[in-house]
Design an enzyme around this catalytic site. Structure first.
Site, PDB file in Angstrom:
ATOM      1  N   TYR A   6      15.268 -15.142  65.377  1.00  0.00           N
ATOM      2  CA  TYR A   6      14.983 -16.295  66.234  1.00  0.00           C
ATOM      3  C   TYR A   6      15.255 -15.992  67.701  1.00  0.00           C
ATOM      4  O   TYR A   6      15.867 -16.810  68.404  1.00  0.00           O
ATOM      5  CB  TYR A   6      15.849 -17.497  65.822  1.00  0.00           C
ATOM      6  CG  TYR A   6      15.718 -17.912  64.383  1.00  0.00           C
ATOM      7  CD1 TYR A   6      14.483 -18.281  63.866  1.00  0.00           C
ATOM      8  CD2 TYR A   6      16.822 -17.947  63.536  1.00  0.00           C
ATOM      9  CE1 TYR A   6      14.356 -18.677  62.538  1.00  0.00           C
ATOM     10  CE2 TYR A   6      16.701 -18.340  62.207  1.00  0.00           C
ATOM     11  CZ  TYR A   6      15.460 -18.706  61.722  1.00  0.00           C
ATOM     12  OH  TYR A   6      15.336 -19.094  60.426  1.00  0.00           O
ATOM     13  N   TYR A 133      13.275 -28.255  56.647  1.00  0.00           N
ATOM     14  CA  TYR A 133      13.362 -26.801  56.746  1.00  0.00           C
ATOM     15  C   TYR A 133      13.655 -26.256  55.353  1.00  0.00           C
ATOM     16  O   TYR A 133      14.640 -26.665  54.715  1.00  0.00           O
ATOM     17  CB  TYR A 133      14.475 -26.368  57.714  1.00  0.00           C
ATOM     18  CG  TYR A 133      14.609 -24.864  57.738  1.00  0.00           C
ATOM     19  CD1 TYR A 133      13.751 -24.085  58.510  1.00  0.00           C
ATOM     20  CD2 TYR A 133      15.558 -24.208  56.946  1.00  0.00           C
ATOM     21  CE1 TYR A 133      13.841 -22.696  58.500  1.00  0.00           C
ATOM     22  CE2 TYR A 133      15.650 -22.824  56.936  1.00  0.00           C
ATOM     23  CZ  TYR A 133      14.790 -22.072  57.708  1.00  0.00           C
ATOM     24  OH  TYR A 133      14.874 -20.702  57.683  1.00  0.00           O
ATOM     25  N   ASP A 224      16.241 -29.032  47.462  1.00  0.00           N
ATOM     26  CA  ASP A 224      16.630 -27.790  48.115  1.00  0.00           C
ATOM     27  C   ASP A 224      18.055 -27.996  48.620  1.00  0.00           C
ATOM     28  O   ASP A 224      18.267 -28.540  49.706  1.00  0.00           O
ATOM     29  CB  ASP A 224      15.660 -27.474  49.264  1.00  0.00           C
ATOM     30  CG  ASP A 224      16.083 -26.247  50.056  1.00  0.00           C
ATOM     31  OD1 ASP A 224      17.168 -25.705  49.786  1.00  0.00           O
ATOM     32  OD2 ASP A 224      15.326 -25.849  50.956  1.00  0.00           O
ATOM     33  N   LYS A 251      22.885 -19.825  50.114  1.00  0.00           N
ATOM     34  CA  LYS A 251      23.985 -19.822  51.085  1.00  0.00           C
ATOM     35  C   LYS A 251      25.385 -19.757  50.434  1.00  0.00           C
ATOM     36  O   LYS A 251      25.857 -18.671  50.141  1.00  0.00           O
ATOM     37  CB  LYS A 251      23.845 -21.008  52.032  1.00  0.00           C
ATOM     38  CG  LYS A 251      22.624 -20.829  52.949  1.00  0.00           C
ATOM     39  CD  LYS A 251      22.590 -21.795  54.112  1.00  0.00           C
ATOM     40  CE  LYS A 251      21.597 -21.348  55.152  1.00  0.00           C
ATOM     41  NZ  LYS A 251      20.322 -22.083  55.146  1.00  0.00           N
TER      42      LYS A 251
HETATM   43  C1  LIG Z   1      18.885 -21.571  54.979  1.00  0.00           C
HETATM   44  C2  LIG Z   1      17.993 -22.421  54.190  1.00  0.00           C
HETATM   45  C3  LIG Z   1      16.942 -21.875  53.413  1.00  0.00           C
HETATM   46  C4  LIG Z   1      16.581 -20.426  53.469  1.00  0.00           C
HETATM   47  O1  LIG Z   1      17.577 -19.599  52.933  1.00  0.00           O
HETATM   48  P1  LIG Z   1      17.565 -18.031  53.316  1.00  0.00           P
HETATM   49  O2  LIG Z   1      18.654 -17.477  52.468  1.00  0.00           O
HETATM   50  O3  LIG Z   1      17.846 -17.957  54.782  1.00  0.00           O
HETATM   51  O4  LIG Z   1      16.230 -17.507  52.977  1.00  0.00           O
HETATM   52  C5  LIG Z   1      16.199 -22.740  52.644  1.00  0.00           C
HETATM   53  N1  LIG Z   1      16.458 -24.052  52.606  1.00  0.00           N
HETATM   54  C6  LIG Z   1      17.454 -24.614  53.322  1.00  0.00           C
HETATM   55  C7  LIG Z   1      17.707 -26.080  53.210  1.00  0.00           C
HETATM   56  C8  LIG Z   1      18.245 -23.817  54.147  1.00  0.00           C
HETATM   57  O5  LIG Z   1      19.216 -24.375  54.881  1.00  0.00           O
END
Ligand SMILES: *Cc1c(COP(=O)(O)O)cnc(C)c1O
Length: 403
Positions: A6, A133, A224, A251
């Protein structure tokens, strides 16, 4: 040459070089001690270099670090899958592992689309949220709604083919389902807290109604929880409150010590792929899925989460956050938002945050505001005085500017 994320490489601020990290502290090469307010993209929930996690990695490394899941399996992945099956709510029991959150989102969307083709349905549309996102891979960008990250598509409307974005309002939800609910394969959301789209928080009633409408219109609900999972909203998972059909974790799954993610399907989705027809199988297989080190770390991370009574810790973090941010006001601030282990100060103009990173650095705090958002997503092991220090630096920034 390292190509940093970024960032315009021509004008990049030199990144801060870290030589060691322990607990909530980042130690720089030139001897500074920084309290980390963002947990390395929200993942390092137990702090850095956790002794039990480090020991678990070492122990597994001596056996083997990795074998593929194509034709092979192993104890760490079996144990993690069994643990998630027992630990996650409802019938979210079927674990597909992958190496990152974005890929796990791709897998979730692929599951939802193929679930429909497997049953002979021609539905192909996807419902998503404004400001969503879901990662940086292409399908994840398509369901995402963040112009600042996703300029690659050019015309904003072009990329929206087959994807509808709605605000987190009940009226918009009702309208979407009544207008095109029977064309949807799935509804994907970051539940309760939208992270990279600006730490936007919304009410559980929206998700409760979404669940009802998804059932009524036979649409799969995808959570997600890459960012919200493992306590960030104050709930263990938002899925504990409203049950999705597919859950995506990443994460904090591995406590930020190594990359891994998982897409967990419920029984209905799983059964949609069981067939005598080989074309009904899920055709996906990341090279490093189920990596033995990552699975070992995830198991240890979950163990720490359970035995450390993290939900009480997060509650305490939220109380301190509310206390410390109470009364903070400045003509530059649009809104202050707090939920669980996340706080966000949204300013009216992104220029109000220019220079804050350096200001915080000079006072022993690592912060990484983006756009109009100054935020915290602290490691849950943070001590009260450390947390207070982060907020005092944030307050000082606005107070100084008012002088
Ligand atoms: C960080 C994130 C992703 C992507 O995860 P990466 O491990 O960076 O590919 C997807 N969805 C959400 C809600 C996120 O915060």
């Amino acid at each position: 040459m390292i190509w940093y994320p970024y960032a315009q490489m021509k004008t990049l601020d030199p990144p801060i070089k870290i030589s060691s990290a322990k607990g909530v502290h980042l130690y720089t090469e030139d001897g500074r001690d920084l309290i980390d307010s963002v947990s390395s993209w929200w993942s390092v929930i137990h702090g850095y270099s956790h002794p039990e996690i480090n020991a678990a990695i070492k122990e597994q490394t001596d056996k083997f670090s990795h074998v593929m899941l194509g034709g092979l399996t192993h104890e760490p992945v079996e144990r993690l899958s069994a643990k998630l099956e027992e630990w996650l709510p409802g019938d979210l029991d079927y674990c597909f592992f992958s190496d990152s959150g974005s890929v796990a989102v791709e897998v979730a969307l692929k599951m939802a689309l193929q679930f429909n083709t497997n049953r002979g349905s021609s539905r192909s549309n996807i419902l998503a949220l404004e400001h969503a996102y879901h990662g940086d891979t292409f399908k994840a960008m398509e369901v995402g709604d963040d112009e600042d990250y996703h300029f690659a598509f050019g015309n904003r409307n072009e990329k929206k083919k087959g994807v509808f974005h709605i605000p987190t309002e009940l009226s918009a939800l009702e309208k979407a389902f009544s207008e095109y609910g029977d064309t949807l394969t799935c509804f994907i959301v970051e539940p309760l807290l939208q992270g990279a789209g600006g730490m936007r928080m919304y009410d559980i009633s929206f998700l409760e109604r979404a669940r009802e409408l998804c059932d009524q219109y036979d649409v799969l609900l995808i959570f997600d929880e890459v960012a919200t999972g493992f306590g960030r909203t104050g709930n263990r998972f938002v899925a504990d409150l409203v049950l999705p059909d597919i859950l995506v974790l990443g994460k904090a799954l591995t406590g930020g010590h190594i990359g891994h993610a998982v897409t967990v399907a419920n029984r209905k989705v799983w059964e949609g792929f069981l067939s005598d027809d080989p074309t009904h199988a899920l055709m996906h297989g990341p090279t490093f899925m189920g990596n033995a080190l990552a699975c070992t770390v995830a198991l240890k991370s979950i163990e720490l989460f359970e035995k450390g009574d993290y939900l009480s810790r997060i509650k305490r973090i939220e109380e301190i956050s509310r206390r410390e941010l109470a009364g903070l006001s400045s003509p530059e601030i649009a809104e202050v938002r707090i939920m669980g282990g996340c706080t966000c100060i949204e300013v009216k103009d992104s220029r109000s945050l220019e220079g804050f990173k350096k200001f915080a650095y000079d006072r022993g705090v690592f912060s990484r505001p983006f756009l109009k958002y100054m935020y915290t997503m602290v490691p849950y092991v943070i001590e009260e005085d450390e947390l207070v220090k982060i907020f005092s630096v944030m307050r000082e920034w606005f107070e100084k500017r008012a002088d």
